[in-house]
Design an enzyme around this catalytic site. Structure first.
Site, PDB file in Angstrom:
ATOM      1  N   HIS A  63       0.839  -1.207   0.000  1.00  0.00           N
ATOM      2  CA  HIS A  63       0.000   0.000   0.000  1.00  0.00           C
ATOM      3  C   HIS A  63       0.872   1.254   0.000  1.00  0.00           C
ATOM      4  O   HIS A  63       1.235   1.785   1.045  1.00  0.00           O
ATOM      5  CB  HIS A  63      -0.907  -0.019   1.240  1.00  0.00           C
ATOM      6  CG  HIS A  63      -2.007   0.990   1.198  1.00  0.00           C
ATOM      7  ND1 HIS A  63      -3.225   0.765   1.762  1.00  0.00           N
ATOM      8  CD2 HIS A  63      -2.079   2.242   0.667  1.00  0.00           C
ATOM      9  CE1 HIS A  63      -4.007   1.822   1.591  1.00  0.00           C
ATOM     10  NE2 HIS A  63      -3.319   2.735   0.926  1.00  0.00           N
ATOM     11  N   HIS A  65       1.467   5.147  -2.029  1.00  0.00           N
ATOM     12  CA  HIS A  65       1.015   6.156  -2.996  1.00  0.00           C
ATOM     13  C   HIS A  65       2.247   6.816  -3.595  1.00  0.00           C
ATOM     14  O   HIS A  65       2.987   7.499  -2.890  1.00  0.00           O
ATOM     15  CB  HIS A  65       0.132   7.203  -2.313  1.00  0.00           C
ATOM     16  CG  HIS A  65      -1.147   6.626  -1.771  1.00  0.00           C
ATOM     17  ND1 HIS A  65      -2.277   6.480  -2.530  1.00  0.00           N
ATOM     18  CD2 HIS A  65      -1.454   6.140  -0.539  1.00  0.00           C
ATOM     19  CE1 HIS A  65      -3.247   5.939  -1.789  1.00  0.00           C
ATOM     20  NE2 HIS A  65      -2.774   5.715  -0.582  1.00  0.00           N
ATOM     21  N   LEU A  66       2.472   6.567  -4.886  1.00  0.00           N
ATOM     22  CA  LEU A  66       3.651   7.141  -5.545  1.00  0.00           C
ATOM     23  C   LEU A  66       3.317   8.437  -6.272  1.00  0.00           C
ATOM     24  O   LEU A  66       4.214   9.133  -6.723  1.00  0.00           O
ATOM     25  CB  LEU A  66       4.266   6.128  -6.516  1.00  0.00           C
ATOM     26  CG  LEU A  66       4.900   4.898  -5.855  1.00  0.00           C
ATOM     27  CD1 LEU A  66       5.476   3.961  -6.913  1.00  0.00           C
ATOM     28  CD2 LEU A  66       5.996   5.318  -4.876  1.00  0.00           C
ATOM     29  N   ASP A 157      -8.687   2.816  -3.237  1.00  0.00           N
ATOM     30  CA  ASP A 157      -8.194   3.411  -1.980  1.00  0.00           C
ATOM     31  C   ASP A 157      -8.237   4.936  -1.997  1.00  0.00           C
ATOM     32  O   ASP A 157      -7.842   5.573  -2.970  1.00  0.00           O
ATOM     33  CB  ASP A 157      -6.775   2.968  -1.682  1.00  0.00           C
ATOM     34  CG  ASP A 157      -6.309   3.523  -0.357  1.00  0.00           C
ATOM     35  OD1 ASP A 157      -6.930   3.204   0.666  1.00  0.00           O
ATOM     36  OD2 ASP A 157      -5.355   4.332  -0.349  1.00  0.00           O
ATOM     37  N   HIS A 184     -10.859   0.087   0.944  1.00  0.00           N
ATOM     38  CA  HIS A 184     -10.716   1.200   1.899  1.00  0.00           C
ATOM     39  C   HIS A 184     -12.064   1.276   2.625  1.00  0.00           C
ATOM     40  O   HIS A 184     -13.024   1.817   2.088  1.00  0.00           O
ATOM     41  CB  HIS A 184     -10.404   2.482   1.117  1.00  0.00           C
ATOM     42  CG  HIS A 184     -10.380   3.722   1.956  1.00  0.00           C
ATOM     43  ND1 HIS A 184      -9.279   4.523   2.061  1.00  0.00           N
ATOM     44  CD2 HIS A 184     -11.326   4.313   2.727  1.00  0.00           C
ATOM     45  CE1 HIS A 184      -9.554   5.557   2.856  1.00  0.00           C
ATOM     46  NE2 HIS A 184     -10.796   5.441   3.273  1.00  0.00           N
ATOM     47  N   HIS A 237      -5.527  -0.823   5.711  1.00  0.00           N
ATOM     48  CA  HIS A 237      -5.314  -0.026   6.929  1.00  0.00           C
ATOM     49  C   HIS A 237      -6.412  -0.155   7.995  1.00  0.00           C
ATOM     50  O   HIS A 237      -7.130   0.805   8.282  1.00  0.00           O
ATOM     51  CB  HIS A 237      -5.083   1.435   6.591  1.00  0.00           C
ATOM     52  CG  HIS A 237      -5.968   2.022   5.523  1.00  0.00           C
ATOM     53  ND1 HIS A 237      -7.335   1.937   5.530  1.00  0.00           N
ATOM     54  CD2 HIS A 237      -5.657   2.719   4.401  1.00  0.00           C
ATOM     55  CE1 HIS A 237      -7.825   2.560   4.470  1.00  0.00           C
ATOM     56  NE2 HIS A 237      -6.825   3.030   3.770  1.00  0.00           N
ATOM     57  N   ASP A 310       0.853   2.658   3.631  1.00  0.00           N
ATOM     58  CA  ASP A 310      -0.037   3.751   3.212  1.00  0.00           C
ATOM     59  C   ASP A 310       0.758   5.053   3.072  1.00  0.00           C
ATOM     60  O   ASP A 310       0.271   6.141   3.385  1.00  0.00           O
ATOM     61  CB  ASP A 310      -1.213   3.924   4.179  1.00  0.00           C
ATOM     62  CG  ASP A 310      -2.333   4.774   3.572  1.00  0.00           C
ATOM     63  OD1 ASP A 310      -2.240   5.130   2.376  1.00  0.00           O
ATOM     64  OD2 ASP A 310      -3.296   5.081   4.294  1.00  0.00           O
ATOM     65  N   HIS A 314       2.570  14.428   0.608  1.00  0.00           N
ATOM     66  CA  HIS A 314       1.817  15.648   0.309  1.00  0.00           C
ATOM     67  C   HIS A 314       2.776  16.822   0.292  1.00  0.00           C
ATOM     68  O   HIS A 314       3.724  16.859   1.079  1.00  0.00           O
ATOM     69  CB  HIS A 314       0.737  15.899   1.362  1.00  0.00           C
ATOM     70  CG  HIS A 314      -0.429  14.974   1.247  1.00  0.00           C
ATOM     71  ND1 HIS A 314      -1.319  15.011   0.200  1.00  0.00           N
ATOM     72  CD2 HIS A 314      -0.850  13.966   2.055  1.00  0.00           C
ATOM     73  CE1 HIS A 314      -2.247  14.075   0.360  1.00  0.00           C
ATOM     74  NE2 HIS A 314      -1.978  13.424   1.477  1.00  0.00           N
ATOM     75  N   GLY A 329      -2.998  11.995   5.283  1.00  0.00           N
ATOM     76  CA  GLY A 329      -1.918  11.114   4.863  1.00  0.00           C
ATOM     77  C   GLY A 329      -0.563  11.465   5.438  1.00  0.00           C
ATOM     78  O   GLY A 329      -0.308  12.603   5.806  1.00  0.00           O
TER      79      GLY A 329
END
EC number: 3.5.2.3
Lengths: 449, 316, 183
Positions: A63, A65-66, A157, A184, A237, A310, A314, A329
């Site tokens: 999990h 986020h790229l 998600d 999610h 999560h 996760d 940001h 996040g």
């Protein structure tokens, strides 16, 4: 390009401690673990002194986020891969909420290719369940499954597939290619405008609460759906004690459900919200101490199968603002192993074998990812990380390798440190430092052909 | 006092000091010249991200009576509604040399963020943040109760043993939260009465009683009944069926008002929905402090501005 | 060690003399308002009013009160936040003689603040100043009309005024500074 990490250079790792506690040497050559044993030698090998270091199979994050494509100001596939390598990961599953959304074969294949070019880790795309994450129509799940990216994990998600009929169809449909829906779990109506865990603290702070039942009710519905249609369900999560109970019950019934907990939900609690520092704003929110304890116990007894980060980068402006306006996040790749170490190793709940399971073999198996999570075996892929469990460090901006700094652990003292990471037989991290991008890209090109 | 962000955590001594200074400020209103030179040369910005004419003019009057320059910055029609962040707004105000910022913001904690961020060095007064706190409202309420009970001899006194029943939308009320902490710190006993949907989900940390039955609360003979404003939009979100049912069960109507002892203090932070949460007879009665609350608001806000802005800022 | 410069009897004598001087300059006790500057000035004002009432039996209504000057100080931004005390002006001061009373006259800044404060309460015909101790070092063109004791001092020295009503004992002492080291 540095010659000591050149294409064919084998590595001799001396005196590493395996997860089971035995000390051994390892030889990595041609992308494989060539030998494991004591007193090994290898002509021409780069020697890595691993005295006091634990050798773990390369970590796999189900999990991540790229952000690329579309969110490159927060993270790129390259920078996220670097963050992963620094954290001891050799593979990450890239979540689908990019822009454009990873809901077609074209986008997932692009993400796959960018990951290969970066070369630090295996970037395995996750496909969206619904077109545009809109929760209305199924995305082309089959096309993504048969694309070069061989997508097996599907997730909206960030959004919950809240429509029960759509969720049922998705669960059924992915059986055609042994896929899994990673949900999610967040009932949208019960969490409108929600800002933090609902409880005594949200009552005091006057923040709209995020009730545990909003997560638990969706998990309960989904496990029953999964049972009814005989499908695999993965719960992203998990954050509440009640969720752990529901999953434990489902597993006892033989339902094919797996579940993840994030490092931050294994360590941090809602009282951090008191200072309104938006680094602590996350979805699902930080919960109570009782929930943290239940998650740890669930991870220890196998109810929670894996730890997944996760990792959610940001930009500064998304966090340097009032709480309500801030994005949800936290980044987590770089800190994950240390946080897990502090949360469940130092508390005696898990041992290093368990860590290899929850952070490598099981996530690879849930995601049906070849070439990862196979443990440290002669002839197996040379995916491993060397971790110094005796180290201790003040986690700071310099500990982060991704583009974003929204880590909740800044200025905290965390145990352990990743000293080296090997992916496809080459070092992505050595002596605790990231290898240069150009060197790694060349390795990526070489090994991916 | 560096900032005034909440009543939670305010000590009894701090609160009484502020209320006592407010007494001095109230005296100024009776003088020939109703103005003090104290904050001459200081700039106070009223930074309002929500409409609230009453609170804004109360702060404006307070600042002007202390001779401060006042700048009103309203989010409506400004760059804020065009996406300018709180940070940019704060830095703009800092560049303009604001010494004090009175902030009203829909997000709980926004004044705290402003105070702690380093974006601006000014003293921050929370004029209502989301559904969190509204400390000057609670201070003026406490001031009003204390004056009613002790008249000219209020200085130095707390509210020990005073029973206060607060009725209405506690869930969404920053006034209720600020009063909870302040009144209990001053020694009062607070009871909240509301529909179950309009009480916070977990009040275990609140030093107060809570219940659903307004009639029982009235019959218990409280010293103070404080009616909270009910927002009409709450019924659309299913907090209660309609205003008629709300009024019947949780309104201070003539019949309930008639059952209160004549000495009971009836309060409302305003603006009132007459006929909904409070009847006109109750609102206009001798026990009602509605208008006093407005007058006292200026005195209390003068005291707050004085405490925040008069000392050496480095020192406080 | 602090050196006592006035004991209780000295203070009483000084206040009695000041009371006589006030009556003399005002030609009686009519239209007289005595305002003390908190904290000890208020105590002194009250004593002066009582003394006047004793020595001038026709003076039945010598008005006495307090005038807090905190909000009028010119050093509010340079020191810790001061806690104001209560101002009680007895009735209108338009057209009367106001005698301001303070314990120690030093820079004159407190009196400047007091004059500003007074102006916001009304317009007295005459304003006079009575102090128990004048220690010099004026920073403004202000002088006292009635002085208990002139006490030349250095700026390093401290003048302590203790009064029974406030401190439980009563004296004026001086301590600190070069004079003490020499002794």
């Amino acid at each position: 390009m540095s010659s000591d990490n050149a294409a064919s250079t084998p590595y001799l790792i001396r005196g590493a401690t395996l997860p089971d506690g035995t000390r051994t040497d390892l030889v990595l050559a041609d992308g494989r673990i060539a030998e494991i044993g004591s007193g090994l030698s290898r002509a021409g090998a780069s020697v890595v002194d691993a005295a006091g270091l634990i050798a773990l199979p390369g970590l796999v994050d189900l999990h991540t986020h790229l952000r690329e494509p579309g969110g490159e100001q927060s993270e790129t596939i390259l920078s996220g891969s670097q963050a992963a390598a620094v954290g001891g990961f050799t593979s990450v599953f890239a979540m689908a909420n990019t822009s454009p959304v990873q809901d077609t074969a074209g986008v997932v294949d692009q993400v796959l290719a960018l990951g290969e070019q970066a070369g630090y880790v295996t970037v395995q795309p996750i496909g969206a369940v619904t077109v545009g994450l809109a929760g209305e129509r199924l995305a082309e799940l089959g096309a993504m499954a048969t694309s070069r990216a061989r997508v097996r994990v599907f997730s909206d998600d960030g959004f919950c597939v809240s429509d029960p009929l759509l969720m049922r169809r998705a669960l059924e449909y992915v059986k055609a290619f042994d896929g899994v829906v990673a949900q999610h779990s967040q009932e949208p109506r019960l969490t409108e405008k929600a800002q933090m865990n609902e409880g005594a603290l949200s009552s005091e702070l006057g923040m709209v609460g995020w009730p545990a039942v909003a997560e638990e009710s969706i998990i309960a519905r989904d496990v029953l759906l999964a049972e009814h249609v005989g499908s695999r369900l993965h719960v992203c999560h998990v954050s509440t004690a009640g969720s752990v109970d529901v999953i434990r019950w489902a597993k006892a019934r033989g339902i094919q459900v797996t579940a993840e907990a994030t490092p931050h939900h294994l360590m941090l609690t809602e009282d951090l919200v008191v200072g309104y520092d938006a680094r602590f704003k996350v979805n699902p929110p930080l919960r109570r101490r009782e929930d943290v304890e239940a998650l740890r116990a669930g991870l220890a007894d196998g109810t929670i199968d894996i730890v997944a980060t996760d990792h959610a980068p940001h930009p500064i402006e998304a966090k340097d603002c009032e709480w309500d306006a801030a994005a949800n996040g936290m980044v987590g790749l770089e800190s994950a192993l240390s946080v897990v170490h502090a949360s469940v190793i130092d508390t005696g709940l898990l041992d290093w074998n368990d860590i290899a399971r929850v952070l490598s073999s099981t996530p690879a198996r849930i995601g049906r990812l070849a070439g990862q999570g196979q443990g440290l075996l002669v002839g197996g892929p040379a995916e491993l990380t060397l971790y110094d469990p005796a180290a201790s460090r003040v986690f700071g901006r310099g500990s982060l390798a991704g583009k974003s700094a929204n880590s909740p652990y800044l200025e905290m003292t965390l145990p352990g440190r990743v000293q080296a990471t090997f992916h496809r037989g080459y070092a992505t991290v050595l002596d605790g430092a990231l290898r240069p991008a150009a060197e790694i890209a060349a390795q990526g090109v070489r090994t991916h052909g | 006092m560096r900032h005034l962000l909440s009543t939670k955590g305010m000590s009894r001594d701090e609160a009484i000091l502020l209320l006592d200074i407010a007494e001095d400020m109230a005296d100024v209103a009776n003088r020939e010249v109703k103005k003090l030179p104290t904050l001459r040369g200081k700039t106070v910005v009223n930074l309002f991200f929500e409409d609230s004419t009453r609170t804004r003019i109360s702060f404006e009057a307070a600042a002007k009576r202390l001779s401060a320059d006042v700048i009103n910055f309203s989010a409506k029609g400004s760059s804020v509604s065009k996406g300018e962040s709180l940070k940019d707004t704060a830095q703009t105000l800092a560049a303009m040399g604001a010494d004090g910022v009175v902030i009203r913001h829909p997000a709980s904690g926004a004044p705290h963020v402003l105070a702690e961020s380093g974006w601006i060095d000014a003293g921050i007064i929370n004029a209502g943040d989301g559904t969190h706190e509204h400390p000057t409202q609670a201070l003026l309420d406490a001031f009003t109760i204390r004056r009613r009970l002790h008249r000219g001899a209020a200085r130095g006194k707390g509210l020990d043993g005073v029973t206060v029943t607060i009725v209405g939308d506690v869930l969404h009320s920053r006034v209720a939260r600020s009063n909870l902490w302040l009144l209990t710190t001053l020694g009062a006993h607070v009871t909240f009465i509301a529909p179950p949907t309009l009480l916070p989900m977990d009040m275990s940390g609140w030093p107060a009683e809570a219940g659903f039955d307004l009639d029982a609360a009235i019959d218990a003979g409280p010293d103070v009944v404080m009616m909270l404003r009910i927002q009409q939009e709450r019924m659309n979100a299913a907090f209660f069926p309609n205003s008629r049912e709300y009024s019947r069960r949780w309104g201070l109507d003539d019949e309930r008002f008639g059952r209160l002892a004549p000495t009971t203090i009836v309060m409302h932070p305003g603006p009132m929905n007459r006929g909904l949460e409070i009847s006109s007879a109750a609102a206009d009665s001798a026990g009602s402090t509605v208008r006093e609350q407005v007058a006292n608001g200026v005195s209390v806000r003068m005291a707050a501005l004085y405490l925040l802005l008069s000392g050496d800022r480095e020192d406080s | 060690m602090a050196r006592i410069v006035l004991n209780q009897a000295d203070i009483t004598r000084a206040l009695t003399r000041i009371s006589h001087e006030i009556l003399e300059s005002n030609r009686g006790a009519e239209n007289l308002v005595i305002l003390g500057i908190p904290t000890r000035g208020v105590v002194l004002a009250r004593r002066i009013a009582e003394t006047i009432a004793r020595i001038e039996p026709t003076a039945t209504d010598v008005r006495v009160g307090s005038l807090d000057v905190t909000m009028y100080r010119d050093d509010l931004g340079q020191t810790r936040t001061r806690t104001p005390t209560r101002t009680q002006v007895p009735g209108s001061i338009d057209g009367v003689t106001v005698v301001l009373v303070d314990d120690v006259l030093y820079s004159g800044r407190t009196i400047r603040s007091a004059l500003d404060a007074l102006g916001d309460h009304g317009r007295p015909t005459i304003v006079r100043l009575a102090v128990l101790v004048d220690r010099g070092h004026r920073e403004l063109p202000i002088r006292a009309d009635f002085v208990g004791k002139n006490l030349p001092s250095s700026t390093e020295e401290r003048i302590n005024v203790h009064l029974l009503e406030v401190d439980g004992d009563e004296f004026v002492s001086i301590d600190g500074g070069a004079a003490e080291d020499a002794s």
